[in-house]
Structure formats: structure tokens, C-alpha cells
Design an enzyme around this catalytic site. Structure first.
Site, PDB file in Angstrom:
ATOM      1  N   HIS A 139       1.456  23.556 -35.259  1.00 40.53           N
ATOM      2  CA  HIS A 139       0.951  22.381 -34.562  1.00 40.53           C
ATOM      3  C   HIS A 139       0.672  21.291 -35.592  1.00 40.53           C
ATOM      4  CE1 HIS A 139       0.756  24.097 -30.672  1.00 40.53           C
ATOM      5  NE2 HIS A 139      -0.088  25.053 -31.010  1.00 40.53           N
ATOM      6  N   ARG A 401       8.689  29.970 -27.576  1.00 43.24           N
ATOM      7  CA  ARG A 401       7.893  29.366 -26.500  1.00 43.24           C
ATOM      8  C   ARG A 401       8.690  28.232 -25.872  1.00 43.24           C
ATOM      9  NH1 ARG A 401       2.214  26.119 -25.811  1.00 43.24           N
ATOM     10  NH2 ARG A 401       3.002  24.855 -27.508  1.00 43.24           N
ATOM     11  N   GLU A 511      -2.670  27.943 -18.647  1.00 45.00           N
ATOM     12  CA  GLU A 511      -3.285  26.864 -19.412  1.00 45.00           C
ATOM     13  C   GLU A 511      -4.271  26.005 -18.621  1.00 45.00           C
ATOM     14  OE1 GLU A 511      -0.360  25.088 -22.414  1.00 45.00           O
ATOM     15  OE2 GLU A 511       0.961  25.849 -20.848  1.00 45.00           O
ATOM     16  N   ASP A 548      -5.307  23.134 -23.411  1.00 44.53           N
ATOM     17  CA  ASP A 548      -5.010  22.331 -22.229  1.00 44.53           C
ATOM     18  C   ASP A 548      -6.018  22.563 -21.108  1.00 44.53           C
ATOM     19  OD1 ASP A 548      -2.462  20.691 -22.566  1.00 44.53           O
ATOM     20  OD2 ASP A 548      -1.874  22.615 -23.387  1.00 44.53           O
ATOM     21  N   ARG A 586      -6.033  29.834 -29.372  1.00 40.85           N
ATOM     22  CA  ARG A 586      -7.157  29.031 -29.858  1.00 40.85           C
ATOM     23  C   ARG A 586      -6.699  28.044 -30.917  1.00 40.85           C
ATOM     24  NH1 ARG A 586     -12.375  30.979 -28.843  1.00 40.85           N
ATOM     25  NH2 ARG A 586     -12.452  32.963 -27.710  1.00 40.85           N
ATOM     26  N   ARG A 718      -0.803  15.641 -25.802  1.00 36.87           N
ATOM     27  CA  ARG A 718      -1.083  16.993 -26.258  1.00 36.87           C
ATOM     28  C   ARG A 718      -2.568  17.130 -26.586  1.00 36.87           C
ATOM     29  NH1 ARG A 718       3.041  20.142 -26.927  1.00 36.87           N
ATOM     30  NH2 ARG A 718       5.138  19.293 -27.101  1.00 36.87           N
TER      31      ARG A 718
END
Length: 885
Positions: A139, A401, A511, A548, A586, A718
Site C-alpha cells: 500500500h 487480490r 469490507e 473500508d 489491518r 482509498r
């Protein structure tokens, strides 16, 4: 700094002085004096009540464009050096005492479990099944460049060297001189990426963390764990035990990231194999030097032939195979870059299955044990065997993913092409019936040649790449925004259609708030299907989304929804006789489910851990937790002991009145949160103007876009940049909004005693309140107000005043609830850490607001210079706050 540990205080001061020397040498004494004047004014400003110091703000606002970058860099560099000192201080404290600040050793935990009445059989059984898996993700949160990270690691090594008690004066001076050079090199190194890293770059960064840290930390930690078990039970870990595993999303996570394509995934997997082969070659070369003995078992002699050095002979053959494997991976990457879509065929000597790597090592181990050479067998050789079980020939197991919508689009195009109608328009029951029928049949569904859209073709290309991999190389296939059984069955069908022959784990990611609430029913419907239940082979993995859900419903509501979903999923899996693994998505911040890992694990619902725990580790948190071998060892201990304790000494079931209280609280927190974020007419405009959200895209953090879609408002943003933006302004809104009014309502309604009982007796609620306290302690209404003053139009300022007042009230209510006069009374280390950082972080905040004003204005400014300085402030604030997103 008088309240800091003396060793930490001395290290921070020494590094600061060395940085000052580099700055003075480069820019002169006057410039260094200006930096010091700003720092002193910021420190004095902290002692003021009310408005910020006019003198400080005047100095910062009148800075010339040419001064912006060096000033911001100076404060940024100090914060990075302070972080290094703190990180090393954690290693030092742990070395001085094996149990400091919640870092409990396995040996200490075993003693405590025994005292609590946990049987030896239960402990041994759990140890045989234990599985703690870390999933490294890319990320866009790692601000610091890898070039600087390497220098910072060298600085930490120097600090360790200085701690030796037998240094001569000359030796100490040499280490300090080395530090001086490293600090100077860091000062003269551009800390900002000017080119956004590719997905392959991110994967290489992850491999570097393994090479430099985890490769060494894992066997050392397992050796300690083995010794603790041996001391307690006269029997340690079995030689094939694999309690620690490493997976990755780097190069596999394509959710909203068009830069992760099928060729990228293929290249990353080949690079991973190259890196693994290279690392094992280093181990084998060491072993061949060590295992020079001639006495060996009959088994080994038969394999070695007439060689007088049987161990070296067997290991020499393995070395040749590893060299062939490394060469094949390198050639296959080049083959891929030449445009070939098929994988380069490996020669017979290339190692693809882990059994071919580990069996010769086990043969050597058995031989040494048979001949009584236990000390040698349990040295480097056992470490290498442990590495094979943890890392394998793939180094990391790659997760894939993808968004559920992308899978549905594939079937929608296929069914329409075949004249079966639009899959997307079918009911859920119709979809499931169709998918199961296809899965039970033998006919191919997808035509070999058909006019698929580019997006559909990419999904199928990815599935083909997955199908080409050995099963050991793959982790889970995670479906984001999953909400229905058909989402899972669709992926299984697509993989089978593309040649997949083994049952890869398919993991729905729940989510949003609605998805979390529906998750147990979804899994129940899946497991009620005989075909699917057989496919799972008795193991179901489910991913819980923290980021999310918190952005959707607010932190308090999301935390309770996550807790309840896990409880019900445990029951559902138990009813179907299936082992459940919960995969926790997390982040590093409280707003994304972050916080102290051991407390978070120990506060999970009873039965939800059960010896298995899978968790994402992202961006800068990978460096903080695993960047140095000693720190990585501590982190492995923290997670492992917490998983063991949560499995064998789970927290109590919440009482009915606590559940009712949480329902009461979250009903109010959800309404309060959404009233602001979704319903307030000025919120989006305020967010866009009062934070650096618009400028985040210019900071080359990661390969991923800041939004899942090019258009849309806050809902399309995001969770990472959502958190990042509020952290930069110190309003920290996502972590407390909604929960603030819920707690106030409870206090006003006379429910204080119930809340305090929940804090004392229920780990889940105590952890939630403690994390709320930590986040509001990081917040600062004075700084947030300055952003408003410089950036927000008058018509939007009332909303800013409202939010800051609510933040102030949150502090009062948290203190009242915890019966304390000030925040962090029970966490002085964290409190003092923030005190040290504030004089360096505060100027960066004020400067950032000034820079945002300049870059958004039509004034005659050097855009390139201002934007560069702006990026440095973002990086510096992230360093000061110890997190970005």
C-alpha cells in the site's frame, strides 16, 4: 527531554548534533542558527495557550522559496534520526530485560500458561498446529526511499556498536566518525522519490526486507521458541514445524491498480524464485564449509557414493540445482520481457518443489543426529531447514487480490457471447446454480477465441499465470468487495477454466458495514453447498476489512461490526465442521485497525484465533516492525505469544449488558459519523480544501492510484489517503468521529459505571478506548486550526470550528471515562516520544499549510520548488507521527 530514558536522550542528542554539523558545513552557520531559532520558537509555542506564536508563523510565512526545501529537509531528517534512535532503544531495552513493554518471551508465556492451569497436552497440540502468517503489502504508505532506509540501518548498527562496554577511546571515536559520515550522506541524499515506483519495484523492496532482516530473524526466533519448549516439555519444535509464514500482495494485488498486470505478476514470481535460490545458495556455501566431517549414515553414504566427504558431496549437488534454478528464473524473466506469454520451460535440474530442496538437507540432519553430532545438526543446518519450511523456494507465497466486479464482468461477457443472457442480471440463486453446474461438469465454458474486452482478457490472463504456478508458490485469492456466495464460486470457475488443477484458497474480503453483517450468512450458504464444502478440504479462510469499513461507518461502529462478524463466523464454521482462519486486513493507523498488535490479538472474540492468525503488514509498518533483524525477532515474539495466549487463554465472552451497551453506542456513533461525512453539505469541500488530499497524488509513494476510480468523491477514495490527509493536519478525524458523541451520550445518560466496568473486564472495549486515547493525544486542534486559517474559505470555516470543538470534547470525555487528569497517564513512553517530536513536527505542519496556500494560488512562485518542499513536509510529518495511512 529530561523524562526520556538517558540512553535514548543521549542518542537523540548526538544524532541531532551530527545532523547540525552536516547542515552547517553545507549551508553555513547562519542557516543552522535559523533552523535552531525555528525549533526553539516551536518548542516555546507548545507552552503557549490559545493562538500560535505570531513570531513563529511570521518567520515561516516570510521564508523565501529558496529556503523552503532545506528548512523542511532539516526537520524531516531529524525526525527520521529520532525514529532510528527510538527503534534501537527498543532493541536495547529488550536485550537488558526479556520482558519489557509487553514484549513477552515464549518461555515466560509458557510459565504463565502453566500457572493458569493450561495442560501440557493442550499446549503441545497448539504448538503443532500454530500458524502465524504475515502478508506484506505495498500500500502507498512507505514514504522513505530504500536508499535512505539502508543508511538508517547502518546508523542503527553504529548505535549498537557504541553500546559495547569494552571500547577503547579510539574505537569509540571511529564509530562516532562513521556515524558522522552516515548522517552527512543521509543529509545529502534526496529523500523524495521523483518517479513513482513500479509494482516490481515494490516487490523488490519486500524481498530486500526478507534478505536483510527476516531471513536472519525467523530461524533465531524459532531457536528460542524451540529452547523454551524443550525446557518446559523436554521436547522442542518438530523439525518440520512451520509456525511462521510469509506471504505477499506485492505484484499480486490488482484491486483498483491497473499497473499490476498478468506479466507483472509473472515477473514478480520469477524474481521471488531468483531471490530465494540466491539466498539458499549462500546458506549451502556456508554448510559445505562447515560439514566437512566423514562419519555419516548409511543412507547418506549411498547418496554420496564413494566421496570421502559425503555431506559436501550431497550439498554440492544441491548447490548445482540451486544455481540452475537461479539461472532459469533469470532467463525466464528475459523470455517474458521479450513478449512471450507462456512460461519458459525449466530444465530437469531446476527446483520447483520444496521437497526437492529440503530432502537432502533432512538427510544430512538425520545423519548427523544418528552419529551423535547433535550440536552441529542443530546449528546452521537446522536454521536452513527452518528457512525452507518458512520461505520455501518461492520466498513468499503470493496472494492475488481482485475486485469482485471484475470477475462478474468476465462471466457477463461469456454468457452473453454464448447466448445465455446477462449473468449480471440473474438472481443470486440462479448464479449459484449455474456456477455449481459448470464446476461439476467437464465441458469448457470459455471459448478459445472470442472478442473479450481488454479488462476481461486481463482477468483471464492473470488466472492463466496463477494456473502455471506450483501450488506451494501461491497464497490466497482474495476477492475484495465480496458479498455473495457467487463471488467465490465465480473465481473458482475462472481459475479452473484457465487450467488450475488444485484447490487454491479463495478468500472473500468483507469490507463495508453491510458486507460484515452479511458475512456469516454468506459463508453459511457456501458451506451448505456440498460441492463447495468438499472443495475447501475442511478449511475456510475469511478476510475482515478494517480500512473500508471504518471509512464507511466510522471507527467505533466498524470495530463492533468486525467483532460480531468474527463471532458469528466462528459459530458458522463450527456448525459445518470446518476450520476457520480469519485474515485481518489491518493498517498501521487506528483508523485502519492498527495499534499494538499483541493487545489487538488478545482482544479478539473467543475462539476466533484458535492457533491460526493471518494479518497484513503494510508500507512503513513493515520497516518499523521487521526492518532490523533484532526488531523483527521482537515482532515475531509479540505476534506469536499473543496468538498462543488468545488461543489457550481467550478473553471472556462479553456480557449481555455489554453487548446492549455496544449496540446503544454504535447506533449513535454511526448516525453521528454519517451525518458529517455523508450528509453535511460542506464536508467534501472542507475535506478537499483543508487537507493536502488533492496534492497526495503528486507524492510518489506507491504504484497504486489514490482512488479506485478516476471520478467520485470521498466514497471512491482509498482508505489510506483518507487517513493520510487527516493525519497530516492533525485533526485525526477518522479515528474519533462518531465515537465522540456516542461516549458523550453514554456519560450524559448515567452509563459511566457500565463503561468503566467494560474497560476493566473486557479487553475488546479497553483496547478500543486506549486506541482512541492514543489517537486524540496525537491530534492537535491548534495545528488543525492553522490549516483552516490558511486554506479554508470563510463559508467552510464553521464546519472546521465544529470538528475541532468535538475533538476537544473527546479529550475531556476520554479523561473522564478513564478517571485521569491528562491523556496517556498510563503510557508515559509514548507521551514523551511525542513531546520530543513536537518542536520538529510543528514547523513542518505550519510550513505545509503555507506551501499548500502557495501551490494553490495564482501567485508567482516556483511551482517545482514549492511542490518538492511540500512532499518533504508530508514525509516529515509521517515520520513525526510514525505513520502515514
Amino acid at each position: 527531554m529530561s523524562e526520556l530514558h538517558p540512553s535514548l536522550r543521549d542518542n537523540v542528542r548526538m544524532l541531532g548534533e551530527l545532523l547540525g554539523g552536516s547542515i552547517e558545513e553545507h549551508l553555513g552557520e547562519d542557516f543552522l542558527n535559523k533552523i535552531e531559532a525555528i525549533r526553539a520558537a516551536a518548542k516555546d509555542d507548545r507552552g503557549r495557550m490559545g493562538e500560535s506564536s505570531p513570531a513563529l508563523l511570521k518567520t515561516l510565512s516570510e521564508m523565501k522559496d529558496s529556503e523552503l526545501v532545506p528548512v523542511t529537509r532539516a526537520f524531516n531528517q531529524f525526525l527520521n534520526l529520532a525514529n532510528i534512535a527510538e527503534q534501537y532503544h527498543g532493541i536495547r531495552r529488550h536485550r537488558e530485560s526479556d520482558s519489557v513493554d509487553d514484549v513477552e518471551s515464549v518461555a515466560e508465556l509458557l510459565t504463565r500458561l502453566k500457572a493458569a492451569g493450561v495442560s501440557h497436552d493442550d499446549i503441545r497440540k497448539l504448538m503443532g498446529e500454530l500458524k502465524v502468517e504475515f502478508v506484506l503489502t505495498a500500500h502507498p504508505t512507505e514514504v522513505t526511499r530504500r536508499t535512505l532506509i539502508m543508511k538508517y540501518e547502518s546508523i542503527a548498527d553504529c548505535l549498537a556498536s557504541l553500546d559495547q562496554t569494552d571500547l577503547s577511546v579510539g574505537e569509540k571515536q571511529a564509530i562516532v566518525e562513521r556515524l558522522r559520515i552516515l548522517v552527512a550522506e543521509a543529509w545529502h541524499t534526496d529523500e523524495i522519490r521523483h518517479d513513482r515506483p513500479t509494482s516490481v519495484d515494490e516487490a523488490k523492496w519486500g524481498f530486500a526486507v526478507i534478505e536483510n532482516s527476516l531471513w536472519h530473524a525467523v530461524p533465531k526466533f524459532l531457536k528460542r521458541m524451540d529452547q523454551a519448549l524443550t525446557n518446559e516439555f523436554d521436547e522442542g519444535l518438530s523439525i518440520d514445524a512451520c509456525p511462521i509464514r510469509i506471504a505477499s500482495w506485492m505484484g499480486g494485488d490488482r484491486d483498483g491498480n491497473p499497473n499490476v498486470t498478468a506479466p507483472v505478476t509473472q515477473e514478480v514470481m520469477l524474481l521471488s524464485r531468483w531471490m530465494a535460490a540466491d539466498l539458499y545458495l549462500r546458506d549451502i556455501n556456508i554448510l559445505r564449509n562447515e560439514l566437512s566431517m566423514w562419519d555419516a549414515s548409511e543412507e547418506l553414504h549411498q547418496q554420496a557414493g564413494e566421496s570421502r566427504e559425503p555431506y559436501r558431496e550431497v550439498l554440492g549437488r544441491l548447490r548445482k540445482q540451486l544455481m540452475a534454478t537461479r539461472q532459469w528464473a533469470e532467463q525466464a524473466i528475459e523470455w517474458l520481457k521479450q513478449g512471450h506469454s507462456d512460461l519458459l520451460a525449466p530444465a530437469p535440474e531446476v527446483l520447483l518443489e520444496n521437497s526437492r530442496l529440503v530432502e537432502p538437507l533432512l538427510m544430512c540432519y538425520r545423519s548427523l543426529i544418528e552419529k551423535g553430532l547433535h550440536t552441529i545438526a542443530n546449528g546452521q543446518l537446522l536454521d536452513t531447514i527452518r528457512r525452507v519450511h518458512c520461505f520455501g523456494l518461492e520466498l513468499v507465497k503470493l496472494d492475488i487480490r481482485q475486485d469482485s466486479e471484475r470477475h462478474r464482468n468476465v462471466l457477463n461477457e461469456v454468457t452473453q457471447y454464448l447466448g445465455l443472457g446477462a449473468f449480471s442480471e440473474w438472481s443470486e440463486d440462479e448464479k449459484v446454480a449455474f456456477l455449481v453446474k459448470e464446476l461439476q461438469g467437464n465441458r469448457p465454458l470459455i471459448p478459445q477465441k472470442w472478442p473479450a474486452s481488454d479488462e476481461v482478457a486481463e482477468v483471464l490472463s492473470t488466472c492463466r499465470v496463477i494456473a502455471q504456478q506450483p501450488p506451494e508458490a501461491l497464497g490466497s485469492y482474495v476477492i475484495s468487495m465480496a458479498g455473495l456466495p457467487s463471488d467465490v464460486l465465480t473465481v473458482i470457475l475462472l481459475l479452473r477454466e484457465c487450467g488450475m488443477t488444485h484447490p487454491m484458497r479463495i478468500v472473500p474480503l468483507f469490507e463495508t458495514l453491510d458486507d460484515l453483517r452479511y458475512a456469516p450468512e454468506c459463508i453459511d450458504r457456501l458451506l451448505s453447498n456440498d460441492w463447495y464444502k468438499a472443495y475447501t478440504q475442511g478449511h475456510q479462510e475469511v478476510m475482515i476489512g478494517y480500512s473500508d469499513s471504518a471509512k464507511d461507518a466510522g471507527q467505533m461502529m466498524a470495530a463492533w461490526a468486525q467483532y460480531q462478524a468474527q463471532e458469528k463466523l466462528v459459530v458458522t464454521a463450527g456448525e459445518h465442521g470446518v476450520r476457520l482462519t480469519l485474515f485481518h486486513g489491518r493498517g498501521g493507523t487506528v483508523g485502519r485497525g492498527g495499534g499494538p498488535a499483541n493487545r489487538a490479538i488478545r482482544s479478539q472474540p473467543p475462539g476466533s484465533v484458535n492457533g491460526t492468525f493471518r494479518i497484513t503488514e503494510q508500507g512503513e509498518m513493515i520497516r518499523f516492525k521487521f526492518g532490523l533483524p533484532k526488531v523483527a525477532e521482537q515482532s515475531l515474539a509479540v505476534y506469536t505469544t499473543a496468538v498462543i495466549e488468545a488461543s489457550l487463554l481467550p478473553p471472556p465472552q462479553p456480557k449481555d449488558e455489554w453487548r446492549e451497551m455496544m449496540d446503544w453506542l454504535t447506533e449513535r456513533s454511526l448516525a453521528s459519523y454519517r451525518h458529517i461525512v455523508r450528509e453535511h453539505p460542506d464536508f467534501v469541500s472542507y475535506f478537499r480544501s483543508g487537507t493536502p488530499e488533492q496534492e497526495l497524488g503528486k507524492l510518489a509513494l506507491g504504484s497504486r492510484p489514490a482512488k479506485r476510480k478516476a471520478t467520485g468523491g470521498v466514497e471512491s477514495l482509498r482508505a489510506i489517503p483518507w487517513i493520510f490527509a487527516w493525519t497530516q493536519t492533525r485533526l485525526m478525524l477518522p479515528a474519533w468521529l462518531g465515537g465522540d458523541e456516542a461516549i458523550k451520550a453514554a456519560l450524559d445518560a448515567g452509563k459511566t459505571a457500565t463503561l468503566r466496568t467494560m474497560i476493566e473486564e473486557w479487553p475488546f472495549f479497553k483496547t478500543h478506548i486506549d486506541m482512541l486515547e492514543m489517537v486524540v493525544a496525537k491530534a492537535d486542534t491548534r495545528i488543525a486550526r492553522y490549516y483552516d486559517y490558511r486554506l479554508v474559505s470563510d463559508d467552510l470555516k464553521p464546519l472546521g470550528r465544529l470538528l475541532r470543538q468535538r475533538l476537544k470534547d473527546t479529550v475531556l470525555w476520554v479523561n473522564e471515562l478513564k478517571q485521569q487528569d491528562s491523556l496517556l497517564r498510563d503510557n508515559p513512553v509514548f507521551k514523551h516520544s511525542m513531546i520530543v517530536r513536537n518542536p520538529y513536527t510543528d514547523p513542518l505542519h505550519y510550513l505545509q499549510a503555507e506551501l499548500l496556500k502557495r501551490v494553490r494560488s495564482e501567485d508567482d512562485v516556483s511551482i517545482e520548488t514549492v511542490e518538492r518542499a511540500l512532499k518533504v513536509t508530508m514525509a516529515g510529518i509521517a515520520a513525526g507521527m510514525r505513520n502515514t495511512g
